[in-house]
Write a protein that holds these residues in place. Sequence first.
Motif, PDB file in Angstrom:
ATOM      1  N   SER A 113      28.827 -13.197  60.719  1.00 19.67           N
ATOM      2  CA  SER A 113      30.180 -12.370  60.027  1.00 19.67           C
ATOM      3  C   SER A 113      31.272 -12.510  60.995  1.00 19.67           C
ATOM      4  O   SER A 113      32.423 -12.856  60.728  1.00 19.67           O
ATOM      5  N   ALA A 126      29.597  -6.183  53.655  1.00 17.39           N
ATOM      6  CA  ALA A 126      28.970  -6.297  52.232  1.00 17.39           C
ATOM      7  C   ALA A 126      30.029  -5.840  51.383  1.00 17.39           C
ATOM      8  O   ALA A 126      30.020  -6.314  50.041  1.00 17.39           O
ATOM      9  N   ARG A 127      31.029  -4.899  51.771  1.00 15.74           N
ATOM     10  CA  ARG A 127      32.235  -4.309  50.682  1.00 15.74           C
ATOM     11  C   ARG A 127      33.202  -5.610  50.755  1.00 15.74           C
ATOM     12  O   ARG A 127      33.581  -5.908  49.514  1.00 15.74           O
ATOM     13  N   LEU A 131      29.436  -7.848  47.576  1.00 14.26           N
ATOM     14  CA  LEU A 131      28.078  -8.268  47.264  1.00 14.26           C
ATOM     15  C   LEU A 131      27.590  -7.422  46.333  1.00 14.26           C
ATOM     16  O   LEU A 131      27.981  -6.061  46.110  1.00 14.26           O
ATOM     17  N   GLU A 133      24.556  -6.240  46.356  1.00  9.79           N
ATOM     18  CA  GLU A 133      23.751  -5.668  47.409  1.00  9.79           C
ATOM     19  C   GLU A 133      24.807  -4.559  48.188  1.00  9.79           C
ATOM     20  O   GLU A 133      25.514  -5.394  49.122  1.00  9.79           O
ATOM     21  N   GLN A 134      24.627  -3.412  48.123  1.00 10.79           N
ATOM     22  CA  GLN A 134      25.664  -2.796  49.229  1.00 10.79           C
ATOM     23  C   GLN A 134      24.800  -1.574  50.125  1.00 10.79           C
ATOM     24  O   GLN A 134      23.931  -1.135  49.564  1.00 10.79           O
ATOM     25  N   LYS A 135      25.177  -1.546  51.308  1.00 12.39           N
ATOM     26  CA  LYS A 135      24.394  -0.480  52.127  1.00 12.39           C
ATOM     27  C   LYS A 135      24.361   0.691  51.813  1.00 12.39           C
ATOM     28  O   LYS A 135      25.674   1.112  50.929  1.00 12.39           O
ATOM     29  N   ASP A 169      18.773  -2.528  53.483  1.00  6.54           N
ATOM     30  CA  ASP A 169      19.421  -3.258  54.676  1.00  6.54           C
ATOM     31  C   ASP A 169      19.024  -4.368  54.763  1.00  6.54           C
ATOM     32  O   ASP A 169      19.593  -5.526  55.141  1.00  6.54           O
ATOM     33  N   VAL A 172      20.731  -6.650  52.049  1.00  9.51           N
ATOM     34  CA  VAL A 172      22.010  -6.805  52.227  1.00  9.51           C
ATOM     35  C   VAL A 172      22.351  -7.805  53.547  1.00  9.51           C
ATOM     36  O   VAL A 172      23.107  -8.733  53.070  1.00  9.51           O
ATOM     37  N   GLU A 173      21.520  -7.728  54.053  1.00  2.73           N
ATOM     38  CA  GLU A 173      21.521  -8.772  55.458  1.00  2.73           C
ATOM     39  C   GLU A 173      21.437 -10.197  54.817  1.00  2.73           C
ATOM     40  O   GLU A 173      21.937 -11.280  55.082  1.00  2.73           O
ATOM     41  N   ILE A 176      24.216 -11.267  52.757  1.00  4.23           N
ATOM     42  CA  ILE A 176      25.379 -12.000  53.654  1.00  4.23           C
ATOM     43  C   ILE A 176      24.807 -13.549  53.979  1.00  4.23           C
ATOM     44  O   ILE A 176      25.757 -14.227  53.835  1.00  4.23           O
TER      45      ILE A 176
END
Length: 641
Positions: A113, A126-127, A131, A133-135, A169, A172-173, A176
């Motif tokens: 990132s 993520a925001r 995505l 998928e958000q934390k 988590d 989300v990873e 990314i």
Amino acid sequence: MKSLSVDLETRSSVDIGQSGVYRYTEAEDFAILLFGYSVDGGAVQVIDLVRGERIPQEILDALADDSVIKWAFNANFERVCLSRYLSDLGMLHTTERAHFLSPRSWRCTMVWSAYMGLPLSLAVVARVLGLEEQKMTEGKALIRYFSTPPFHEPTGEKWELFKSYNRRDVEVEMAIQQRLFKYPVPQSVWEEYVLDQEINDRGICLDMPFVENAVKIDAHTKEKMTDRLKTLTGLENPNSVAQMKAWLKEQGVETESLDKKTVAALLTNVSALLKEVLELRQQLAKSSVKKYQAMQNTVCADNRARGMFQFYGANRTGRFSGRHIQLQNLPQNHLANLEYARSLVRQGNFAALELLYESVSDVLSQLIRTAFIPKEGRKFIVADFSAIEARVLSWLAKERWRMDVFANDGDIYCATAGRMFHCNVVKHGENGHLRQKGKQAELACGYGGSVGALKAFGALESGMKEDELKPLVDAWRTANPNIVDFWWAVDRAAKDCIKERSITGTHGIKFIYQSGMMFIELPSGRRLAYVKPRIGENQFGGESITYMGLDLSKKWARIESYGPKLVENITQAISRDLLCYAMQTLRSMDIVAHVHDELIIECDERVSLSSACEQMARTPLWAEGLLLRADGFECQFYQKD
């Protein structure tokens, strides 16, 4: 199995924010609560270790297998925690040189990132990437509930939510990674990451008897100074800014601030009483004890502080940033006999310190560096690049006269002053007083800085007059026409790249537009990333370059830039690449720390200083014609030469 994506939820009575993960995992009550993982991008599994579930043997084997790539966001945390876990299982056979799982097969999504110019926070990345998928926002409260004292029972709806949080988590990873797969991090950067992790794992030794006594002496000193201030002012809390400002107003002195610069200005014209009060306040405000306390917080059982460096912490250039003790901003030392002052603190001899020195607080501040020591039977070699940014900038801009100065081991500040004032300038010799002006101009003007930059670098405090600042800037620019041309060549190339969505170049630097990003490709092959670049309008009505990034308040916002600022990014990024190249060259030695352009090496007494400096100054193939020089010294405790 080719890859494993991992996320952990853990607990420990040690505060990870204050102490870092290495000390965190040394706590007796440290435990991994939940182990979330995905094999080769498949469905995420969550192992509830607290409730008796076990990590499958094939997954445990994969963690110790360097042929399986492990992914995590801030992978240092997962790797260090799993090192402790596998050690407890008897699966990690540690030696003095290897307490931890090898970082060779670990990859960090946070580094990826950062390489893309994105934030260093999973939730914000993520925001920003939008995505699906958000934390989960409940995470912080759940971590407080289950992971920090007092630890709550892992039952009920909250525990099930914590397991969902762990699963999310990992998802989300992985999302990314999928979003960024078109922009892979070069293998050379991952090799630098491995070296960074090895340095963080190795740590640097602390002289803990010295540190403990420094904290005690500081507390004693502060108590005495506070009592004296109370006597002089009658204030209940002389540390209170509001109370002190009100008291000063009663004495006829009004001030908006009590910061270091303001107090220094006030001291020039006040009564003896006010002078003593303000000087005591300044000494009380010294943050030296905080560094010593940070050492107490982070030191591991073997008296080494680990995890001091954040790889790609400055994502605009890829430079490292400091963590915990923050070696990047230690006070300098100017004491005549450093070793003697240090021995008094180590003995806890407060009476002698008070008798011999005007300010015990100042002594403690100047001795912070000396808390770092080599382990017994070894020495430190401290080596740094000489005028690295000035050399890189001169090389990029092909400013021949400057390169000649470096080729002849000249003093760039004297040479700059001589060029600006058309005379011979010799340090401590002929026209030596002009060297300071050359230095101020060098530091302030290299990246387009003008009068404001000179002031920021302390030109007025060093005795310069306001009306000589603008002529000084003009003289520097006249003396360095190729550097000035380089600023505007970079400005044009970047603007053309954004407008035409194409590839442009100048001075060996490439500008590449790709899928809503601008990349600046450096001679090393590494790229700097600028997210969603646009051409905007600056405050003067002219064209400016803007892109999305973290602003000074750490918010994701549109940032304005222009040629000279991009030149600063490029120059500092290349200087960083040269430091990493030197670290690779010297990796057979034990590098324990690095500060800006300086390396601290813990080595055998027989290692030659000159050979270490010679190796550090080697130029990589991609920097042909660049003249590097490294200077250094040997010591038994860290210091500024």
